[in-house]
Each structure stands twice: as structure tokens, then as C-alpha cells.
Design a protein around this motif. Structure first.
Motif, PDB file in Angstrom:
ATOM      1  N   ALA A   1       0.855  -1.183   0.000  1.00  0.00           N
ATOM      2  CA  ALA A   1       0.000   0.000   0.000  1.00  0.00           C
ATOM      3  C   ALA A   1       0.887   1.227   0.000  1.00  0.00           C
ATOM      4  CB  ALA A   1      -0.929   0.004   1.207  1.00  0.00           C
ATOM      5  N   ILE A   2       0.677   2.092  -0.983  1.00  0.00           N
ATOM      6  CA  ILE A   2       1.550   3.246  -1.173  1.00  0.00           C
ATOM      7  C   ILE A   2       0.700   4.510  -1.268  1.00  0.00           C
ATOM      8  CG2 ILE A   2       3.227   4.358  -2.698  1.00  0.00           C
ATOM      9  CD1 ILE A   2       4.130   1.551  -3.536  1.00  0.00           C
ATOM     10  N   SER A   3       1.031   5.501  -0.453  1.00  0.00           N
ATOM     11  CA  SER A   3       0.335   6.779  -0.479  1.00  0.00           C
ATOM     12  C   SER A   3       1.316   7.896  -0.794  1.00  0.00           C
ATOM     13  CB  SER A   3      -0.338   7.058   0.869  1.00  0.00           C
ATOM     14  OG  SER A   3      -0.880   8.361   0.900  1.00  0.00           O
ATOM     15  N   THR A   4       0.893   8.801  -1.661  1.00  0.00           N
ATOM     16  CA  THR A   4       1.669  10.019  -1.901  1.00  0.00           C
ATOM     17  C   THR A   4       1.043  11.204  -1.173  1.00  0.00           C
ATOM     18  OG1 THR A   4       0.416  10.538  -3.911  1.00  0.00           O
ATOM     19  CG2 THR A   4       2.394   9.186  -4.165  1.00  0.00           C
ATOM     20  N   VAL A   5      -0.009  10.928  -0.372  1.00  0.00           N
ATOM     21  CA  VAL A   5      -0.765  12.011   0.263  1.00  0.00           C
ATOM     22  C   VAL A   5      -0.995  11.724   1.751  1.00  0.00           C
ATOM     23  CG1 VAL A   5      -1.890  12.894  -1.811  1.00  0.00           C
ATOM     24  CG2 VAL A   5      -2.868  10.904  -0.651  1.00  0.00           C
ATOM     25  N   SER A   6      -0.076  10.985   2.376  1.00  0.00           N
ATOM     26  CA  SER A   6      -0.139  10.659   3.806  1.00  0.00           C
ATOM     27  C   SER A   6      -1.373   9.818   4.127  1.00  0.00           C
ATOM     28  CB  SER A   6      -0.080  11.955   4.645  1.00  0.00           C
ATOM     29  OG  SER A   6       1.082  12.688   4.355  1.00  0.00           O
ATOM     30  N   GLY A   7      -2.006  10.027   5.287  1.00  0.00           N
ATOM     31  CA  GLY A   7      -3.186   9.264   5.666  1.00  0.00           C
ATOM     32  C   GLY A   7      -2.853   8.062   6.542  1.00  0.00           C
ATOM     33  N   THR A   8      -3.875   7.225   6.762  1.00  0.00           N
ATOM     34  CA  THR A   8      -3.777   6.036   7.607  1.00  0.00           C
ATOM     35  C   THR A   8      -3.763   4.790   6.746  1.00  0.00           C
ATOM     36  OG1 THR A   8      -4.895   7.118   9.456  1.00  0.00           O
ATOM     37  CG2 THR A   8      -4.910   4.707   9.429  1.00  0.00           C
ATOM     38  N   ALA A   9      -2.885   3.861   7.051  1.00  0.00           N
ATOM     39  CA  ALA A   9      -2.794   2.620   6.277  1.00  0.00           C
ATOM     40  C   ALA A   9      -3.802   1.593   6.776  1.00  0.00           C
ATOM     41  CB  ALA A   9      -1.376   2.075   6.323  1.00  0.00           C
ATOM     42  N   LEU A  10      -3.525   0.920   7.891  1.00  0.00           N
ATOM     43  CA  LEU A  10      -4.342  -0.199   8.352  1.00  0.00           C
ATOM     44  C   LEU A  10      -5.054   0.169   9.647  1.00  0.00           C
ATOM     45  CD1 LEU A  10      -1.820  -3.134   7.802  1.00  0.00           C
ATOM     46  CD2 LEU A  10      -3.158  -1.859   6.110  1.00  0.00           C
ATOM     47  N   GLN A  11      -6.375   0.122   9.611  1.00  0.00           N
ATOM     48  CA  GLN A  11      -7.171   0.469  10.794  1.00  0.00           C
ATOM     49  C   GLN A  11      -8.023  -0.732  11.215  1.00  0.00           C
ATOM     50  OE1 GLN A  11     -10.856   3.149  10.870  1.00  0.00           O
ATOM     51  NE2 GLN A  11      -9.255   4.515  11.662  1.00  0.00           N
ATOM     52  N   PHE A  12      -8.025  -1.009  12.515  1.00  0.00           N
ATOM     53  CA  PHE A  12      -8.793  -2.130  13.051  1.00  0.00           C
ATOM     54  C   PHE A  12      -9.710  -1.603  14.155  1.00  0.00           C
ATOM     55  CE2 PHE A  12      -4.882  -3.682  11.291  1.00  0.00           C
ATOM     56  CZ  PHE A  12      -5.290  -4.751  10.506  1.00  0.00           C
ATOM     57  N   LYS A  13     -11.030  -1.807  13.956  1.00  0.00           N
ATOM     58  CA  LYS A  13     -12.015  -1.343  14.913  1.00  0.00           C
ATOM     59  C   LYS A  13     -12.458  -2.490  15.821  1.00  0.00           C
ATOM     60  CE  LYS A  13     -13.956   2.234  11.886  1.00  0.00           C
ATOM     61  NZ  LYS A  13     -15.190   2.704  11.193  1.00  0.00           N
ATOM     62  N   LYS A  14     -12.942  -2.118  16.997  1.00  0.00           N
ATOM     63  CA  LYS A  14     -13.478  -3.080  17.957  1.00  0.00           C
ATOM     64  C   LYS A  14     -12.482  -4.214  18.171  1.00  0.00           C
ATOM     65  CE  LYS A  14     -18.130  -1.540  17.015  1.00  0.00           C
ATOM     66  NZ  LYS A  14     -19.520  -1.873  16.611  1.00  0.00           N
ATOM     67  N   GLN A  15     -12.876  -5.465  17.944  1.00  0.00           N
ATOM     68  CA  GLN A  15     -11.974  -6.599  18.179  1.00  0.00           C
ATOM     69  C   GLN A  15     -11.478  -7.213  16.878  1.00  0.00           C
ATOM     70  OE1 GLN A  15     -10.746  -7.476  21.209  1.00  0.00           O
ATOM     71  NE2 GLN A  15     -11.816  -5.602  21.808  1.00  0.00           N
ATOM     72  N   SER A  16     -11.551  -6.466  15.803  1.00  0.00           N
ATOM     73  CA  SER A  16     -11.147  -7.017  14.506  1.00  0.00           C
ATOM     74  C   SER A  16      -9.639  -7.237  14.448  1.00  0.00           C
ATOM     75  CB  SER A  16     -11.579  -6.085  13.375  1.00  0.00           C
ATOM     76  OG  SER A  16     -10.916  -4.835  13.476  1.00  0.00           O
ATOM     77  N   GLY A  17      -9.235  -8.037  13.474  1.00  0.00           N
ATOM     78  CA  GLY A  17      -7.821  -8.319  13.286  1.00  0.00           C
ATOM     79  C   GLY A  17      -7.600  -9.068  11.992  1.00  0.00           C
ATOM     80  N   ALA A  18      -6.384  -9.550  11.809  1.00  0.00           N
ATOM     81  CA  ALA A  18      -6.029 -10.280  10.592  1.00  0.00           C
ATOM     82  C   ALA A  18      -4.637 -10.858  10.775  1.00  0.00           C
ATOM     83  CB  ALA A  18      -6.062  -9.358   9.379  1.00  0.00           C
ATOM     84  N   THR A  19      -4.281 -11.778   9.882  1.00  0.00           N
ATOM     85  CA  THR A  19      -2.910 -12.268   9.780  1.00  0.00           C
ATOM     86  C   THR A  19      -2.361 -11.821   8.438  1.00  0.00           C
ATOM     87  OG1 THR A  19      -3.286 -14.183  11.205  1.00  0.00           O
ATOM     88  CG2 THR A  19      -1.446 -14.312   9.661  1.00  0.00           C
ATOM     89  N   ILE A  20      -1.256 -11.081   8.483  1.00  0.00           N
ATOM     90  CA  ILE A  20      -0.688 -10.475   7.274  1.00  0.00           C
ATOM     91  C   ILE A  20       0.742 -10.963   7.104  1.00  0.00           C
ATOM     92  CG2 ILE A  20      -0.151  -8.323   6.073  1.00  0.00           C
ATOM     93  CD1 ILE A  20      -2.232  -6.967   7.925  1.00  0.00           C
TER      94      ILE A  20
END
Length: 300
Positions: free
Chosen positions: A227-246
Motif C-alpha cells: 500500500a503506497i500513499s503520496t498524500v499521507s493518511g492512515t494505512a491499516l485500521q482495526f475497529k473493535k476486536q477485529s484483526g487479521a494475519t498479514i
């Protein structure tokens, strides 16, 4: 091109299709879209979309050199609704839940449910706003099962999410997401599929996130994420109890790489075998190579 499809039908790649309203694939019916088909959507906002209902199938048979394209003429965000697929897999919303998009019914008990095939599809200019709380997505996967094949999918210039998974078990291989104004990849309701090879590009300021996970964590998996941004910002956001394996995560240009918005446990997010870190750079892994993804550049 509009209305309800009540019997199996195959489009003709040599025909220029104009999507003038809602086109709905009903229960027990299959829509087949051959390689090279182009569907131009009217600039009709929420009135213009394609949906496969629970029990219906859509087979999009594009190829690397001849993808299927669904786009408004100018390809501007929110020109039209996008593609919605409703399945019979499990979701924490329950059996026969009602989707925020179209009020469609989705969800069941068959995690290997098959809603068809998406091969080599480019979607441009979607995500019309329904109301102050809801918008269409480029592709909405509602309780779609693992029997569904999704490979080589590009969603470009959407005003909401590129793709969103509402429960289900469907997996995706090779997904390209460019300048979707809310979240590039969003999931909720216990989706637990796998995405292999994700490439996200942000070049327009004001987007929400590259990833947004919400609600229960059924541990979806992401293998090779760039994931590449030229305009800053937030990459990965996890709400409540969410998650993942990356596995193999490369981030560049974001002000915030990991945001546990509701103070969920960092251990819910496993990155390259370790708990996520709010201070790690995540810029040393190998980027996803999209040099051969020529299908993503197709347009009307």
C-alpha cells in the motif's frame, strides 16, 4: 441493460452494453460475461448497479489480455453503484440478513457456497451514496462462499470502499485498488477469507484507510500486501476486536501505519509472525510486482 434476469443468459462481447438502471440476477439464474465485454454505466448514481441475489451466479470470464470492464463514461467517483454479490455463507449478521445496499437478503450456513466466477474484471467510477450512512462499494461481497472464484480484480476511482466483505469465506487472488475515497479493503461481520497479492495506490488526499477491519475477528489472511500513499493518511485500521494475519507487508507514505481505533489488542493483528506494532515502519518487505498486471489498465 436493466431489469431482472429470470433465466440463464450470456452477454455478447461484440455488443456495446449500456447499463441504464439496476440489473439483477435472480435466485437460480446465471449471468455469463465473456472476455472483452464492456459495460458502460449511466451516470445515474444509486439507480445504476449490477447485483447477483442469493442463489444467483455471475460468471465474469475475462482474460489477462482481454478483461471485462464495467465503468461510467468518465469514470468519476460515485457515477454509479457498482457490483453486489449476495451468498449463502455464514455471517455474524445471521441467516437471511438484510444488506444496506439494495435491501438484498444474504447469509446462511453454507461456507462453500458458489456465487460464480470473477476473472479479470476492471470496475471504475463507483460507490454512489445511498444516504448519510451508506454507500455502494466497487464490489460488495455479502456472505459470499469459498466456492466462488475471484482472481484479477481492479477497482478504480470509487467514492467509498474498493471492496467490502460482509461475512462469508470468499478469497481473492490479485487485487488492484486505486484512489478509492473511503477504504480500499473493508471487512466486517466475521469474514475469514484470504487475499493473495494486494496492491493499493493512494494519490488523492482525503481517503479513509487502505484497510479497515471491523467487529469480530475471524482472522482473515492477507499474503503479500503493498500500500503506497503520496498524500499521507492512515494505512491499516482495526475497529473493535477485529484483526487479521498479514504476511509480507509493505507500507509507504502513510502518517499512521497501524491504528487500533477502539484500543483492540495488537495481538489480534499478526504481521510476519509477530503482534502488530504502532511504531514499526513495515517498509522492508518485498513489494507486490504488478508489472504483469496489464489487465488493470483496461477501460472503455
Amino acid at each position: 441493460m436493466n431489469g431482472q434476469l429470470e433465466e440463464d443468459f450470456t452477454l455478447n462481447a461484440s455488443t456495446n452494453y449500456q447499463l441504464t438502471g439496476s440489473f439483477i440476477v435472480t435466485n437460480g439464474v446465471t449471468l455469463t460475461i465473456p472476455a472483452g465485454t464492456q459495460i458502460e454505466a449511466d451516470n445515474g448514481g444509486t439507480d445504476v448497479y449490477i447485483a447477483a441475489l442469493k442463489g444467483g451466479k455471475i460468471n465474469i470470464n475475462g482474460t489477462n489480455n482481454n478483461p471485462v470492464v464495467m465503468s461510467s463514461f468518465n469514470g468519476n467517483p460515485s457515477d454509479w453503484g457498482g457490483l453486489t454479490i449476495c451468498g449463502n455463507a455464514t455471517t455474524t449478521a445471521g441467516v437471511d440478513a438484510e444488506a444496506e445496499v439494495g435491501g438484498f437478503i444474504y447469509g446462511g450456513t453454507n461456507d462453500v457456497d458458489n456465487s460464480g466466477v470473477i476473472n479479470n474484471l476492471v470496475i471504475i467510477g463507483t460507490d454512489a451514496q445511498i444516504n448519510s450512512e451508506s454507500q455502494y462499494n466497487g464490489v460488495s461481497f455479502y456472505a459470499v462462499g469459498s466456492g466462488t472464484v475471484v482472481e484479477n480484480l481492479a477497482v478504480i476511482n470509487g467514492s467509498d470502499d474498493g471492496v467490502e466483505f460482509f461475512g462469508g469465506t470468499v478469497s481473492v487472488t490479485n487485487i488492484y485498488l486505486e484512489n478509492n475515497e473511503d477504504d480500499a479493503v473493508d471487512w466486517t461481520e466475521g469474514w475469514n477469507g484470504t487475499v493473495t497479492n494486494t496492491y493499493i495506490s493512494h494519490t488523492i488526499a482525503g481517503f479513509s484507510t487502505a484497510f479497515e477491519g471491523d467487529k469480530d475477528n475471524n482472522n482473515p489472511k492477507f499474503i503479500n500486501v503493498t500500500a503506497i500513499s503520496t498524500v499521507s493518511g492512515t494505512a491499516l485500521q482495526f475497529k473493535k476486536q477485529s484483526g487479521a494475519t498479514i504476511t509480507n507487508l509493505y507500507l509507504s507514505g502513510y502518517n499512521t501505519n497501524i491504528d487500533m481505533k477502539d484500543d483492540g489488542a495488537l495481538s489480534n493483528v499478526q504481521i510476519d509472525g509477530a503482534d502488530a506494532s504502532t511504531t514499526a515502519a513495515y517498509d522492508s518487505d518485498t513489494q507486490v510486482d504488478i508489472s504483469t498486471w496489464t489487465w488493470r489498465q483496461a477501460n472503455l
